[in-house]
Every structure is written in C-alpha cells, then in structure tokens.
Design a protein around this motif. Structure first.
Motif, PDB file in Angstrom:
ATOM      1  N   HIS A   5      -0.235   2.545   9.437  1.00 53.79           N
ATOM      2  CA  HIS A   5       0.507   3.563   8.548  1.00 53.79           C
ATOM      3  C   HIS A   5      -0.739   4.056   7.278  1.00 53.79           C
ATOM      4  O   HIS A   5      -1.398   3.348   7.080  1.00 53.79           O
ATOM      5  CB  HIS A   5       1.630   3.023   7.987  1.00 53.79           C
ATOM      6  N   HIS A  39       0.892  -1.272   0.021  1.00 50.71           N
ATOM      7  CA  HIS A  39       0.090   0.009   0.062  1.00 50.71           C
ATOM      8  C   HIS A  39       0.706   1.464  -0.007  1.00 50.71           C
ATOM      9  O   HIS A  39       0.262   2.440  -0.267  1.00 50.71           O
ATOM     10  CB  HIS A  39      -1.134  -0.067   1.216  1.00 50.71           C
ATOM     11  N   GLY A  43       1.019  -4.680   6.541  1.00 48.81           N
ATOM     12  CA  GLY A  43       2.124  -4.649   7.822  1.00 48.81           C
ATOM     13  C   GLY A  43       1.487  -5.563   8.820  1.00 48.81           C
ATOM     14  O   GLY A  43       0.327  -5.861   9.062  1.00 48.81           O
TER      15      GLY A  43
HETATM   16 ZN    ZN Z   1       1.807  -0.445   8.356  1.00 44.12          ZN
END
Ligand code: ZN
Length: 383
Positions: free
Chosen positions: A187, A147, A315
C-alpha cells in the motif's frame, strides 16, 4: 552453535506488549450486525504476524545472532514532531475508555495508546542503536504499524507513524541530515509522504500496487512541493508484479536516486503484504525477492550511511508466508542463513512467471516512473 550477540551486526526490537494491541474482530459486515451464520474472524491487523515472526526468528536459531534492542515509549514531545495534539489526545482517551476508531480504519483497543508509544519508541530505539554503533542494522518487529497515519488521524490500521517519527528523532535528537525512507509495503505510504512533503532532507520512495489503498494516493505525479519537490518518489506498479519487476524498479529508480541523495541514515517501511500469498495485495514477491530488496538497502547504507539501516515492520497478512519473508529480511541484515525450509518451495515458486518476468504493464509503469524522476534528477543536490 550460539553466536555471541555482542558480536552481532544486526539487532532486533521486539516487546511482548506489542502483542497486546487489540483492534478487535474484522469488520466483515458493512452495517449493523454481522450476517447470520458468519463466524467472526480476527482483525487482519491482529497480533499473529508479529508473534509468528518473533517465534520463527527464535526457533530458527536466528535470534542467537541478533542483539536485543529494548524499546522505550516515545514521549508526547516525540509524537508532536509529526502528530497534532488533538490526535494524540484522541488516541489516549479512546485507549483509556476501552477503544474505538482513531480516524479511518485504525481502531485502538484498550491500552493501545501506551503500546503505540512503545511502537514508535521501538523504531526510535533502533535509530539510537545504529547511530551509537553496537549494531549496523536493526529490524523492528512492531505493531501497530505506522505508515498510513497522518498528522491528525489514524488510517489503515496505523495509529502513529513509527517510521516518520524515527526519521524525525534521527534528525532532531541525533543531528543527522539526510534520511532515505524506502516503503515497499504493497500500500502507498501516504502518512510518511505527508510528513516530508516539503522537506528536501528526507527522500521518500514508495513502491506499491497501483490504486490499492488509500484510494487516489501515491500517483506518479505526487513528487512533493516547494523545497521538497522531487524528494517524494512514487512508483505505482500494476497488480501481478513480482521479484523481477521490483528488482528492475530498484535498479532503475530507487538505487540511482539513493546514490545521488547520499543518505546518512536508511529507513525502510517493510510491508510483507507484497508477497505472493497475501490476501490484501495482488503482487508476487517471494522470500528471495525480499532478500534481494534488503541486500540493496544494506549496500546503500554501507556506501553512504556508515551502515546505518533500520527496517520497520508495516503490513503483511499471510499468516503462513509473511513471517518467512520477514525471516529472509532479518537473515540478510544479520548475514546469516538459517537454511530453514519454507512453506512454499522457493525453487519452484520463484520460477512462476509473475516473479521471473517483467510484463508489458510493469515495464510501462517502471519506465513512466523513471521518466518522471529523470527530469527531476537535477533537482536532487549533488553533495
Ligand atoms: Zn500494507
């Protein structure tokens, strides 16, 4: 009791070659040689998350309830739907010559190009499966992640943008119209945002820890441009938010916008680095929290998208806890609870204040995102 996988409602994409992507050792030194006496550690984006998740799914018995969906390599033309020819050529050349940096903090190892093609193709194969209908939902247990990758370079451990390429595949190959992408990685999903910045047919919603990575990315005021204005939604949350704040953000922002948008396909960039045990983030989402987020996506897909839901691994850096968060997600997709004991007692852990309460800073952040997109909700077409 083994389920008959042909009756499974959920599928799993995994390929052993995903484990071969080797980003090397973690750069714990800033310049030159490592400090003396500091033992090197594996790169945070090493193979263990995806490997441990795969083992957990199989050893818990959940794998027997999942249809295996084989991954195939994305073609160069597939990549060109988003990435520049120069970036593709750079990753290919680095991969063939032993590895190197593909942009910003996104190292390729030997052979990483072919593995990254298989990662993007894994997400595309998942889209094929939910469109063709052997299963309703697919989890893509994949690496390298995607991403952060932008058009012309890799970023933040990501070489090619798997979820963006899957959305483009759904539209160009399958002719689907509106695609919803929800990104709950801790994130900001900057690469995916960039891919659909001016595109009103992809509603991109990112929930992330405010100010984490990339810097200066994912602010409230980033809403898309031109015809795409209002179709990018950022919900930056303060550090310390857990299940309750994520649930509120879903109920007050994600779900109303998703219902209004009426997607024909739902994709999720699933980072389990918003978990309470993660070393990259400072959020407090638990396995129960991930279960609830997933159930919301299942409901949206059921109401609008003929159940078509693909969740793609991004992640997640807690070797102990992140695989259990993913197990909770896949259990929800498969409608099957393994009852496996977790490394943290959820009955006690989920009662910690960061998971049960919405603090004043979280409330302010959610209210601000609500206001930002309330004023734009007219912008979303009522179809
Ligand atoms: Zn991440």
């Amino acid at each position: 009791m083994m389920a008959n996988p042909t009756e499974a409602i959920a599928g799993l994409v995994f390929d052993d070659r995903y484990l071969q992507h080797n980003p090397g050792l973690y750069p714990i030194w800033s310049t030159g040689e490592p400090y003396p006496f500091v033992d090197p550690v594996l790169h945070l984006s090493n193979h263990r998350l995806v490997m441990r998740t795969k083992h957990l799914i199989d050893l818990s018995g959940l794998g027997a309830h999942l249809l295996r969906i084989p991954a195939y390599p994305a073609s160069e033309n597939d990549l060109l739907r988003f990435h520049s020819p120069e970036h593709i050529a750079r990753v290919r050349a680095l991969s063939a010559s032993g590895g190197g940096e593909t942009g910003e903090g996104a190292p390729a190892g030997p052979g990483s190009y072919e593995i990254a093609l298989l990662a993007a193709g894994g997400a595309m194969a998942a889209v094929d499966a939910v469109v063709a209908g052997p299963v309703r939902h697919v989890f893509v247990n994949v690496r390298p992640p995607g991403h952060h990758a932008v058009r012309d370079r890799g970023m933040g451990y990501c070489l090619f943008n798997n979820v963006a390429l899957a959305a483009l595949h759904a539209r160009h190959h399958h002719g689907l119209g509106r695609v919803l992408i929800v990104d709950w990685d801790v994130h900001h999903g900057n690469g995916t945002q960039a891919a659909f910045w001016t595109d009103p047919d992809v509603l991109f919603i990112s929930l992330h820890q405010d100010g984490l990575y990339p810097e200066q990315s994912g602010g409230l005021d980033e809403i898309g441009e031109g015809a795409g204005a209002g179709f990018t939604v950022n919900v930056p949350l303060p550090a310390g938010c857990g299940d309750a704040a994520y649930r509120a953000a879903f109920e007050r922002i994600v779900l109303p916008l998703a219902h209004q948008f009426q997607p024909e396909l739902v994709l999720v960039s699933a980072g389990q680095d918003a978990s309470a045990m993660d070393q990259h983030g400072r959020m407090s989402v638990t396995t129960d929290g991930y279960r609830r987020l997933t159930a919301s996506m299942v409901a949206i897909a059921a109401e609008h998208a003929a159940n078509r839901l693909v969740i793609v691994q991004e992640g997640g850096y807690s070797e102990i806890y992140a695989p259990y968060c993913t197990l909770a997600i896949v259990e929800t997709l498969a409608s099957h609870r393994t009852g496996l004991a977790e490394p943290l007692d959820p009955a006690r852990f989920a009662l910690q204040p960061p998971s049960t309460t919405i603090g004043p800073s979280a409330e302010a952040a959610i209210a601000a995102a609500e206001r930002q997109h309330e004023s734009r909700s007219d912008h979303l077409p009522a179809r």
